[in-house]
Scaffold this motif. Structure first.
Motif, PDB file in Angstrom:
ATOM      1  N   THR A 156      -0.065  20.257 -30.143  1.00  0.00           N
ATOM      2  CA  THR A 156       0.193  20.239 -31.770  1.00  0.00           C
ATOM      3  C   THR A 156       1.118  19.341 -31.977  1.00  0.00           C
ATOM      4  OG1 THR A 156      -0.697  22.217 -31.529  1.00  0.00           O
ATOM      5  CG2 THR A 156       0.376  21.744 -33.662  1.00  0.00           C
ATOM      6  N   GLU A 157       2.618  19.376 -31.712  1.00  0.00           N
ATOM      7  CA  GLU A 157       3.445  18.574 -32.320  1.00  0.00           C
ATOM      8  C   GLU A 157       3.486  17.200 -32.104  1.00  0.00           C
ATOM      9  OE1 GLU A 157       7.297  20.338 -31.405  1.00  0.00           O
ATOM     10  OE2 GLU A 157       6.594  22.439 -32.179  1.00  0.00           O
ATOM     11  N   PHE A 158       3.074  16.854 -30.562  1.00  0.00           N
ATOM     12  CA  PHE A 158       2.828  15.646 -30.080  1.00  0.00           C
ATOM     13  C   PHE A 158       1.840  14.919 -30.770  1.00  0.00           C
ATOM     14  CE2 PHE A 158       0.948  12.912 -27.078  1.00  0.00           C
ATOM     15  CZ  PHE A 158       1.939  12.014 -26.797  1.00  0.00           C
ATOM     16  N   SER A 159       0.673  15.498 -31.003  1.00  0.00           N
ATOM     17  CA  SER A 159      -0.440  14.925 -31.609  1.00  0.00           C
ATOM     18  C   SER A 159      -0.086  14.656 -33.029  1.00  0.00           C
ATOM     19  CB  SER A 159      -1.618  15.569 -31.397  1.00  0.00           C
ATOM     20  OG  SER A 159      -1.978  15.814 -30.172  1.00  0.00           O
ATOM     21  N   GLN A 160       0.814  15.446 -33.651  1.00  0.00           N
ATOM     22  CA  GLN A 160       0.889  15.087 -35.110  1.00  0.00           C
ATOM     23  C   GLN A 160       1.916  14.076 -35.248  1.00  0.00           C
ATOM     24  OE1 GLN A 160      -0.419  16.800 -37.599  1.00  0.00           O
ATOM     25  NE2 GLN A 160       0.716  15.648 -39.325  1.00  0.00           N
ATOM     26  N   ALA A 161       2.929  13.962 -34.246  1.00  0.00           N
ATOM     27  CA  ALA A 161       3.736  12.753 -34.260  1.00  0.00           C
ATOM     28  C   ALA A 161       3.160  11.623 -33.970  1.00  0.00           C
ATOM     29  CB  ALA A 161       4.986  12.869 -33.301  1.00  0.00           C
ATOM     30  N   MET A 162       2.303  11.515 -33.140  1.00  0.00           N
ATOM     31  CA  MET A 162       1.540  10.265 -32.781  1.00  0.00           C
ATOM     32  C   MET A 162       0.533   9.949 -33.985  1.00  0.00           C
ATOM     33  SD  MET A 162       1.688   9.052 -29.587  1.00  0.00           S
ATOM     34  CE  MET A 162       0.405   8.327 -29.070  1.00  0.00           C
ATOM     35  N   TYR A 163       0.147  10.867 -34.692  1.00  0.00           N
ATOM     36  CA  TYR A 163      -0.719  10.623 -35.932  1.00  0.00           C
ATOM     37  C   TYR A 163       0.061  10.087 -37.037  1.00  0.00           C
ATOM     38  CZ  TYR A 163      -3.587  11.161 -39.970  1.00  0.00           C
ATOM     39  OH  TYR A 163      -4.329  10.978 -41.187  1.00  0.00           O
ATOM     40  N   GLU A 164       1.277  10.544 -37.274  1.00  0.00           N
ATOM     41  CA  GLU A 164       2.174  10.382 -38.320  1.00  0.00           C
ATOM     42  C   GLU A 164       2.702   8.823 -38.146  1.00  0.00           C
ATOM     43  OE1 GLU A 164       4.931  13.118 -38.678  1.00  0.00           O
ATOM     44  OE2 GLU A 164       3.588  14.797 -39.479  1.00  0.00           O
ATOM     45  N   GLU A 165       3.058   8.579 -36.882  1.00  0.00           N
ATOM     46  CA  GLU A 165       3.675   7.296 -36.517  1.00  0.00           C
ATOM     47  C   GLU A 165       2.663   6.070 -36.230  1.00  0.00           C
ATOM     48  OE1 GLU A 165       6.686   6.920 -37.255  1.00  0.00           O
ATOM     49  OE2 GLU A 165       6.763   9.102 -37.517  1.00  0.00           O
ATOM     50  N   ASN A 166       1.398   6.549 -36.430  1.00  0.00           N
ATOM     51  CA  ASN A 166       0.086   5.504 -36.153  1.00  0.00           C
ATOM     52  C   ASN A 166       0.095   5.070 -34.927  1.00  0.00           C
ATOM     53  OD1 ASN A 166      -2.084   4.652 -37.248  1.00  0.00           O
ATOM     54  ND2 ASN A 166      -1.027   2.587 -37.728  1.00  0.00           N
ATOM     55  N   MET A 167       0.481   5.850 -33.745  1.00  0.00           N
ATOM     56  CA  MET A 167       0.770   5.536 -32.371  1.00  0.00           C
ATOM     57  C   MET A 167      -0.824   5.370 -31.714  1.00  0.00           C
ATOM     58  SD  MET A 167       3.588   4.544 -31.142  1.00  0.00           S
ATOM     59  CE  MET A 167       4.206   4.059 -32.679  1.00  0.00           C
ATOM     60  N   TYR A 168      -1.441   6.370 -32.225  1.00  0.00           N
ATOM     61  CA  TYR A 168      -3.014   6.009 -31.523  1.00  0.00           C
ATOM     62  C   TYR A 168      -3.732   4.847 -31.713  1.00  0.00           C
ATOM     63  CZ  TYR A 168      -2.997  11.072 -31.063  1.00  0.00           C
ATOM     64  OH  TYR A 168      -2.750  12.404 -30.838  1.00  0.00           O
ATOM     65  N   LEU A 169      -3.619   4.094 -32.901  1.00  0.00           N
ATOM     66  CA  LEU A 169      -3.888   2.639 -33.084  1.00  0.00           C
ATOM     67  C   LEU A 169      -3.300   1.809 -32.120  1.00  0.00           C
ATOM     68  CD1 LEU A 169      -5.871   0.908 -34.423  1.00  0.00           C
ATOM     69  CD2 LEU A 169      -4.238   0.665 -36.407  1.00  0.00           C
ATOM     70  N   VAL A 170      -1.825   2.006 -32.282  1.00  0.00           N
ATOM     71  CA  VAL A 170      -1.322   0.974 -31.353  1.00  0.00           C
ATOM     72  C   VAL A 170      -1.475   1.020 -29.876  1.00  0.00           C
ATOM     73  CG1 VAL A 170       1.222   0.434 -30.631  1.00  0.00           C
ATOM     74  CG2 VAL A 170       0.662   1.138 -32.916  1.00  0.00           C
ATOM     75  N   VAL A 171      -1.673   2.241 -29.107  1.00  0.00           N
ATOM     76  CA  VAL A 171      -2.048   2.695 -27.988  1.00  0.00           C
ATOM     77  C   VAL A 171      -3.496   1.964 -27.661  1.00  0.00           C
ATOM     78  CG1 VAL A 171      -2.761   4.266 -26.562  1.00  0.00           C
ATOM     79  CG2 VAL A 171      -0.611   4.565 -27.602  1.00  0.00           C
ATOM     80  N   ALA A 172      -4.166   2.228 -28.669  1.00  0.00           N
ATOM     81  CA  ALA A 172      -5.616   1.535 -28.480  1.00  0.00           C
ATOM     82  C   ALA A 172      -5.799   0.095 -28.558  1.00  0.00           C
ATOM     83  CB  ALA A 172      -6.583   2.085 -29.358  1.00  0.00           C
ATOM     84  N   MET A 173      -5.052  -0.335 -29.214  1.00  0.00           N
ATOM     85  CA  MET A 173      -4.837  -1.993 -29.294  1.00  0.00           C
ATOM     86  C   MET A 173      -4.143  -2.576 -27.666  1.00  0.00           C
ATOM     87  SD  MET A 173      -6.254  -3.066 -31.997  1.00  0.00           S
ATOM     88  CE  MET A 173      -5.594  -4.783 -31.859  1.00  0.00           C
ATOM     89  N   ILE A 174      -3.034  -1.831 -27.632  1.00  0.00           N
ATOM     90  CA  ILE A 174      -2.493  -2.196 -26.079  1.00  0.00           C
ATOM     91  C   ILE A 174      -3.619  -2.236 -25.114  1.00  0.00           C
ATOM     92  CG2 ILE A 174      -0.909  -1.484 -24.391  1.00  0.00           C
ATOM     93  CD1 ILE A 174       1.141  -0.698 -26.709  1.00  0.00           C
ATOM     94  N   ASN A 175      -4.395  -0.848 -25.025  1.00  0.00           N
ATOM     95  CA  ASN A 175      -5.215  -0.659 -24.029  1.00  0.00           C
ATOM     96  C   ASN A 175      -6.343  -1.639 -24.082  1.00  0.00           C
ATOM     97  OD1 ASN A 175      -3.947   1.329 -22.985  1.00  0.00           O
ATOM     98  ND2 ASN A 175      -5.297   3.021 -23.901  1.00  0.00           N
ATOM     99  N   ALA A 176      -6.822  -1.982 -25.273  1.00  0.00           N
ATOM    100  CA  ALA A 176      -7.871  -3.133 -25.454  1.00  0.00           C
ATOM    101  C   ALA A 176      -7.445  -4.615 -25.064  1.00  0.00           C
ATOM    102  CB  ALA A 176      -8.349  -3.176 -26.725  1.00  0.00           C
ATOM    103  N   ILE A 177      -6.267  -5.115 -25.480  1.00  0.00           N
ATOM    104  CA  ILE A 177      -5.757  -6.264 -24.987  1.00  0.00           C
ATOM    105  C   ILE A 177      -5.693  -6.455 -23.634  1.00  0.00           C
ATOM    106  CG2 ILE A 177      -3.654  -7.618 -25.496  1.00  0.00           C
ATOM    107  CD1 ILE A 177      -3.500  -6.795 -28.413  1.00  0.00           C
ATOM    108  N   VAL A 178      -4.735  -5.440 -23.090  1.00  0.00           N
ATOM    109  CA  VAL A 178      -4.714  -5.754 -21.470  1.00  0.00           C
ATOM    110  C   VAL A 178      -6.231  -5.597 -20.817  1.00  0.00           C
ATOM    111  CG1 VAL A 178      -3.788  -4.153 -19.531  1.00  0.00           C
ATOM    112  CG2 VAL A 178      -2.495  -4.373 -21.670  1.00  0.00           C
ATOM    113  N   ALA A 179      -6.941  -4.925 -21.270  1.00  0.00           N
ATOM    114  CA  ALA A 179      -8.441  -4.826 -20.307  1.00  0.00           C
ATOM    115  C   ALA A 179      -9.173  -6.170 -20.751  1.00  0.00           C
ATOM    116  CB  ALA A 179      -9.326  -3.574 -20.948  1.00  0.00           C
ATOM    117  N   TRP A 180      -9.025  -6.573 -21.938  1.00  0.00           N
ATOM    118  CA  TRP A 180      -9.573  -7.998 -21.998  1.00  0.00           C
ATOM    119  C   TRP A 180      -8.980  -9.119 -21.401  1.00  0.00           C
ATOM    120  CZ3 TRP A 180     -14.478  -9.315 -24.094  1.00  0.00           C
ATOM    121  CH2 TRP A 180     -15.049  -8.197 -24.603  1.00  0.00           C
ATOM    122  N   ALA A 181      -7.750  -9.037 -21.465  1.00  0.00           N
ATOM    123  CA  ALA A 181      -6.641 -10.132 -20.828  1.00  0.00           C
ATOM    124  C   ALA A 181      -7.037  -9.998 -19.368  1.00  0.00           C
ATOM    125  CB  ALA A 181      -5.288 -10.003 -21.199  1.00  0.00           C
ATOM    126  N   ALA A 182      -6.741  -9.084 -18.658  1.00  0.00           N
ATOM    127  CA  ALA A 182      -7.121  -8.973 -17.354  1.00  0.00           C
ATOM    128  C   ALA A 182      -8.296  -9.349 -16.775  1.00  0.00           C
ATOM    129  CB  ALA A 182      -6.615  -7.380 -16.818  1.00  0.00           C
TER     130      ALA A 182
END
Length: 147
Positions: free
Chosen positions: A32-58
């Motif tokens: 609950t608290e962690f997911s809310q903080a991830m959502y409020e700080e827009n971390m899900y999008l940042v994490v998804a972008m990091i994962n996508a960039i690393v996968a495509w680059a590697a």
């Protein structure tokens, strides 16, 4: 024609992953608290972008920069998967942790669990990307599984 379809499929999978990252991550790991903080700080999008960039680059580095006959075995491909699986979850821990530290949030254990989950997500994404771009590699297109 078939190769173009694979490329489009890889791009669509990546875009859908990025667009629906919040829903995917909250389905896989919800605290609950962690997911809310991830959502409020827009971390899900940042994490998804990091994962996508690393996968495509590697995958691009393996199939087009390395692209060597002597480096075209499944275990060589596995090395690049290992590199991607190390870099992405590490970055997925470090960046949100630095943002959360600015706000004095203590989510270290949740971020560790979240980063471990990202090992699975990065593996799936790297495999999808590999199958979408391997066809144009002159030496490594048969890796990890022959056509």
């Amino acid at each position: 024609m078939k190769n173009g379809i694979f490329l489009i499929a890889g791009l669509v999978i990546t875009i859908l992953y990025i667009v629906f990252s919040m829903q995917i991550y909250e389905l896989l790991y919800y605290e609950t608290e962690f997911s809310q903080a991830m959502y409020e700080e827009n971390m899900y999008l940042v994490v998804a972008m990091i994962n996508a960039i690393v996968a495509w680059a590697a995958a691009a580095i393996y199939y087009y920069a390395v692209n060597s006959v002597s480096f075209a075995r499944w275990y060589h491909w596995l090395i690049f998967l290992g590199i991607a699986v190390f870099i992405a979850p590490t970055a997925d821990f470090i960046y949100p942790n630095s943002v959360f530290n600015e706000y004095d949030y203590e989510y270290n254990m949740q971020l560790i669990h979240f980063s471990l989950l990202n090992i699975m997500v990065e593996t799936i994404l790297f495999i999808a990307v590999s199958y979408s771009i391997r066809w144009w590699s002159s030496n490594c297109r048969h890796t990890p599984i022959p056509q």
